[in-house]
Motif scaffolding. Structure first.
Motif, PDB file in Angstrom:
ATOM      1  N   LEU A 239       0.956  -1.262   0.358  1.00 29.82           N
ATOM      2  CA  LEU A 239      -0.014   0.120   0.215  1.00 29.82           C
ATOM      3  C   LEU A 239       1.090   1.643   0.029  1.00 29.82           C
ATOM      4  O   LEU A 239       2.094   1.049   0.231  1.00 29.82           O
ATOM      5  N   GLU A 240       0.816   2.040  -0.656  1.00 29.45           N
ATOM      6  CA  GLU A 240       1.151   3.657  -0.453  1.00 29.45           C
ATOM      7  C   GLU A 240       0.267   4.494   0.555  1.00 29.45           C
ATOM      8  O   GLU A 240      -1.127   4.875   0.031  1.00 29.45           O
ATOM      9  N   VAL A 241       0.297   4.497   1.732  1.00 35.16           N
ATOM     10  CA  VAL A 241      -0.402   5.174   2.970  1.00 35.16           C
ATOM     11  C   VAL A 241       0.021   6.319   2.671  1.00 35.16           C
ATOM     12  O   VAL A 241       1.156   7.477   3.146  1.00 35.16           O
ATOM     13  N   ASP A 242      -1.033   7.225   2.830  1.00 37.73           N
ATOM     14  CA  ASP A 242      -1.038   9.236   3.321  1.00 37.73           C
ATOM     15  C   ASP A 242      -1.062   9.507   4.474  1.00 37.73           C
ATOM     16  O   ASP A 242      -1.357   8.948   5.844  1.00 37.73           O
ATOM     17  N   TYR A 243       0.119  10.050   4.938  1.00 32.36           N
ATOM     18  CA  TYR A 243       0.202  10.901   5.822  1.00 32.36           C
ATOM     19  C   TYR A 243      -0.385  11.988   5.860  1.00 32.36           C
ATOM     20  O   TYR A 243      -0.103  12.027   4.712  1.00 32.36           O
ATOM     21  N   ILE A 244      -1.161  12.306   6.926  1.00 29.87           N
ATOM     22  CA  ILE A 244      -2.092  13.789   6.891  1.00 29.87           C
ATOM     23  C   ILE A 244      -2.002  14.084   7.743  1.00 29.87           C
ATOM     24  O   ILE A 244      -1.945  13.391   9.138  1.00 29.87           O
ATOM     25  N   GLU A 245      -1.754  15.104   8.497  1.00 31.03           N
ATOM     26  CA  GLU A 245      -1.446  15.820   9.882  1.00 31.03           C
ATOM     27  C   GLU A 245      -2.774  15.834  10.404  1.00 31.03           C
ATOM     28  O   GLU A 245      -3.948  16.956   9.643  1.00 31.03           O
ATOM     29  N   GLY A 246      -2.791  15.660  11.675  1.00 33.60           N
ATOM     30  CA  GLY A 246      -3.735  15.498  12.754  1.00 33.60           C
ATOM     31  C   GLY A 246      -4.623  14.376  12.336  1.00 33.60           C
ATOM     32  O   GLY A 246      -5.606  14.345  13.729  1.00 33.60           O
ATOM     33  N   TYR A 247      -4.328  13.252  11.359  1.00 38.59           N
ATOM     34  CA  TYR A 247      -5.294  11.996  11.439  1.00 38.59           C
ATOM     35  C   TYR A 247      -4.117  11.136  12.107  1.00 38.59           C
ATOM     36  O   TYR A 247      -3.987   9.849  11.236  1.00 38.59           O
ATOM     37  N   GLU A 248      -2.944  10.750  12.350  1.00 41.09           N
ATOM     38  CA  GLU A 248      -1.761  10.140  12.558  1.00 41.09           C
ATOM     39  C   GLU A 248      -3.066   8.577  13.448  1.00 41.09           C
ATOM     40  O   GLU A 248      -2.841   7.671  13.540  1.00 41.09           O
ATOM     41  N   PRO A 249      -3.683   9.086  14.778  1.00 44.85           N
ATOM     42  CA  PRO A 249      -4.587   7.975  15.244  1.00 44.85           C
ATOM     43  C   PRO A 249      -5.623   7.446  14.085  1.00 44.85           C
ATOM     44  O   PRO A 249      -4.821   5.686  14.546  1.00 44.85           O
ATOM     45  N   GLU A 250      -6.154   7.411  13.447  1.00 46.59           N
ATOM     46  CA  GLU A 250      -6.284   6.511  12.553  1.00 46.59           C
ATOM     47  C   GLU A 250      -5.970   6.316  11.717  1.00 46.59           C
ATOM     48  O   GLU A 250      -5.948   5.027  11.204  1.00 46.59           O
TER      49      GLU A 250
END
Length: 272
Positions: free
Chosen positions: A87-98
């Motif tokens: 998978l290519e996983v998106d790092y999205i600031e603020g969504y780290e727990p999800e």
């Protein structure tokens, strides 16, 4: 080893309908011994895809089908090529727990993965920086200048490296200079050398691989790999593992940019 660690699939909403088999037979014909299918992982359920067409990633409800399809293909083509579920996983600031929760649940199905930054946060809004020149131009206005867009991108990439996303956090950083995708249309004066060097040193600290991505060579407003040669020279000094990635979104893109990559580079297997 000749390998491609960054390939998309017919599960990509913004790709083509080229079959897995078409990708695989093309890879074999090119002499690849190993490939990883790295489809865009489903975005966090509470995140609103900010792209105009809402097509950044595959849906969660097809994820098991995606893994099952690749598992079957691994067996079919076992004698010809090594195929990894990825998978290519998106790092999205603020969504780290999800993101961490997603990786904890689905990490056992993953052989190989990439962590990439496509979305940048500005106040309470998010922008997909590589969607189109038009969206990038809007970002320049919103962020208060192109330098602010570049700074936000490199800060977010650095943040993605140091962020705790759990035991199944990807071990490879994707196209770390993606912000340059439209540089021919929207040039920037600063080289951001120190920011990039900081990223490479943090990658070394966390023992991360570097996606040596050839896709930028075929982008008419970029015309260089992600990252360019000077960054690769610095990565080599740090003994970072370099994994070639075509970032193909159609079968004919396999191998793109490979001949333009820095000569003499030793490329690693995606899974070692």
């Amino acid at each position: 080893m000749i390998a491609d660690g960054h390939i998309h699939t017919p599960f990509c909403p913004h790709g083509t309908t080229d079959s897995f088999e078409k990708y695989i037979t093309r890879a074999v014909a090119l002499g690849f011994k190993e490939i990883t299918f790295t489809e865009h992982a489903p975005l966090p359920l509470s995140f609103d895809d900010s792209t105009p067409s809402k097509d950044s990633a595959m849906r969660l409800d097809v994820l098991h089908e995606y893994f099952e399809t690749i598992t079957k293909l691994q067996e079919v083509y076992r004698s010809s090529i090594k195929i990894n579920r990825g998978l290519e996983v998106d790092y999205i600031e603020g969504y780290e727990p999800e993101i961490s929760s997603f990786l904890t649940e689905y990490g056992p199905y993953i052989d190989d993965s990439i962590l990439s930054v496509h979305f940048l946060k500005k106040d309470t809004d998010y922008y997909c920086l590589d969607y189109s020149p038009q969206v990038f131009n809007e970002m320049i206005a919103t962020f208060g200048g192109i330098e602010s867009v570049y700074s936000a991108y490199y800060q977010t990439v650095l943040q993605s490296i140091t962020s705790d996303l759990g035991a199944y956090k990807p071990k490879r950083m994707g196209h770390i200079t993606l912000v340059h995708k439209f540089q021919k249309k929207y040039p920037v004066q600063d080289s951001y050398e120190q920011e990039v060097l900081n990223i490479l040193h943090e990658m070394k600290k966390y023992n991360l691989q570097l996606d040596y991505n050839g896709a930028g060579m075929n982008k008419p407003l970029c015309l260089e790999p992600y990252p360019p040669r000077w960054v690769i020279r610095e990565a080599i000094k740090l003994n970072l593992k370099l994994v070639y990635g075509s970032d193909a979104h159609q079968a004919k893109d396999l191998g793109q940019g490979l001949v333009a990559l820095y000569p003499g580079v030793t490329l690693s297997s995606p899974t070692t």
